[in-house]
Design a protein around this motif. Structure first.
Motif, PDB file in Angstrom:
ATOM      1  N   GLY A  72       0.867  -1.208  -0.354  1.00 54.08           N
ATOM      2  CA  GLY A  72       0.310   0.822   0.045  1.00 54.08           C
ATOM      3  C   GLY A  72       0.908   1.293   0.436  1.00 54.08           C
ATOM      4  N   ILE A  73       0.351   2.331  -0.002  1.00 50.63           N
ATOM      5  CA  ILE A  73       1.256   3.705  -0.436  1.00 50.63           C
ATOM      6  C   ILE A  73       0.223   4.458   0.928  1.00 50.63           C
ATOM      7  CG2 ILE A  73       1.603   6.077  -1.740  1.00 50.63           C
ATOM      8  CD1 ILE A  73       0.537   3.792  -4.520  1.00 50.63           C
ATOM      9  N   GLU A  75      -1.291   7.956   2.691  1.00 48.79           N
ATOM     10  CA  GLU A  75      -2.155   8.731   1.993  1.00 48.79           C
ATOM     11  C   GLU A  75      -0.981   9.974   1.512  1.00 48.79           C
ATOM     12  OE1 GLU A  75      -6.389  11.328   2.841  1.00 48.79           O
ATOM     13  OE2 GLU A  75      -6.090   9.476   3.963  1.00 48.79           O
ATOM     14  N   GLN A  78       0.543   9.449  -1.586  1.00 45.86           N
ATOM     15  CA  GLN A  78       0.335   9.356  -2.652  1.00 45.86           C
ATOM     16  C   GLN A  78      -0.253  10.321  -3.981  1.00 45.86           C
ATOM     17  OE1 GLN A  78      -4.650   8.113  -2.124  1.00 45.86           O
ATOM     18  NE2 GLN A  78      -3.500   6.271  -0.446  1.00 45.86           N
ATOM     19  N   LEU A 118      -6.409   6.454  -7.619  1.00 41.98           N
ATOM     20  CA  LEU A 118      -6.022   5.768  -7.102  1.00 41.98           C
ATOM     21  C   LEU A 118      -6.559   5.756  -4.774  1.00 41.98           C
ATOM     22  CD1 LEU A 118      -3.032   4.040  -4.988  1.00 41.98           C
ATOM     23  CD2 LEU A 118      -2.128   6.858  -5.885  1.00 41.98           C
ATOM     24  N   LYS A 119      -6.530   4.368  -4.858  1.00 46.64           N
ATOM     25  CA  LYS A 119      -7.020   4.785  -3.388  1.00 46.64           C
ATOM     26  C   LYS A 119      -6.205   3.998  -2.612  1.00 46.64           C
ATOM     27  CE  LYS A 119     -12.068   5.391  -4.120  1.00 46.64           C
ATOM     28  NZ  LYS A 119     -12.892   4.552  -4.683  1.00 46.64           N
ATOM     29  N   SER A 120      -5.804   3.632  -1.793  1.00 42.30           N
ATOM     30  CA  SER A 120      -4.985   3.282  -0.883  1.00 42.30           C
ATOM     31  C   SER A 120      -4.779   3.247   0.975  1.00 42.30           C
ATOM     32  CB  SER A 120      -3.281   3.203  -0.933  1.00 42.30           C
ATOM     33  OG  SER A 120      -2.988   2.326  -1.249  1.00 42.30           O
ATOM     34  N   CYS A 126      -4.165  -1.637  -2.852  1.00 40.54           N
ATOM     35  CA  CYS A 126      -3.529  -0.654  -3.866  1.00 40.54           C
ATOM     36  C   CYS A 126      -4.772  -0.607  -4.980  1.00 40.54           C
ATOM     37  CB  CYS A 126      -2.312   0.238  -4.600  1.00 40.54           C
ATOM     38  SG  CYS A 126      -1.265   0.614  -3.578  1.00 40.54           S
ATOM     39  N   PHE A 128      -5.346   1.213  -8.594  1.00 40.83           N
ATOM     40  CA  PHE A 128      -5.139   2.100  -9.763  1.00 40.83           C
ATOM     41  C   PHE A 128      -6.239   2.103 -10.292  1.00 40.83           C
ATOM     42  CE2 PHE A 128      -1.227   2.034  -7.457  1.00 40.83           C
ATOM     43  CZ  PHE A 128      -0.692   3.670  -7.711  1.00 40.83           C
TER      44      PHE A 128
END
Length: 183
Positions: A72-73, A75, A78, A118-120, A126, A128
């Motif tokens: 994951g990334i 917030e 991002q 992008l949601k992570s 993640c 994308f």
């Protein structure tokens, strides 16, 4: 799907694709490059994990999504991942890239007037996505020229690459298409 299915054993990734029969309006080459970039990153960061390529309809738009269960990334990082020469310091498989892939994907999406998403969350993988317009199925007239054969059986192909995993994947893919592969 074919291209990345051939690589799943090299990256130890459980890869699935959910096909769609919806017609979209986009440039095939540029859109493919965006999706290939998303998949490449997912494979590299989801080692021994899962990757899913699928679509969701949103009104007259189709959201093409690549999901992974990698690290994951956070917030606060991002927006940074879309900058040139940026890679987060997380564990990945394969050679370290230049950090240009997502920046290129973003530039291509802008050229195509497609929206990237992008949601992570850190530790939760993640998602994308690229959103493209849906169009009606094309109408084909009976006067169109017949399509050329897409059968590659028996075609000789010389495969050259400096990455063993890519070479193995291409050999597997071309062999599945019944090509004579030389490497």
């Amino acid at each position: 799907h074919s291209e990345f299915s051939a690589l799943k054993k090299d990256y130890h990734v459980d890869f699935h694709c959910c096909p769609s029969s919806v017609f979209i309006k986009s440039d095939f080459t540029l859109l493919s490059r965006i999706i290939q970039n998303f998949l490449s990153n997912a494979f590299r960061y989801a080692n021994n994990g899962r990757v899913l390529l699928g679509c969701r309809r949103k009104g007259q738009q189709l959201c093409i999504q690549v999901l992974d269960n990698g690290p994951g990334i956070p917030e606060d990082k991002q927006q940074q991942v879309f900058e040139q020469f940026t890679q987060l310091s997380t564990k990945l498989v394969g050679p370290k890239g230049l950090g240009l892939g997502l920046n290129i994907a973003q530039s291509l999406a802008e050229i195509l007037s497609h929206e990237l998403g992008l949601k992570s969350k850190a530790g939760q993988g993640c998602l994308f996505s690229v959103t493209v317009p849906i169009v009606a199925a094309p109408e084909f007239s009976s006067s169109q020229a017949p399509r050329a054969s897409t059968n590659l059986q028996g075609v000789g192909v010389l495969c050259i690459d400096n990455e063993a995993a890519v070479l193995t994947g291409m050999n597997d893919l071309l062999s599945a298409w019944k090509c004579k592969v030389f490497s």
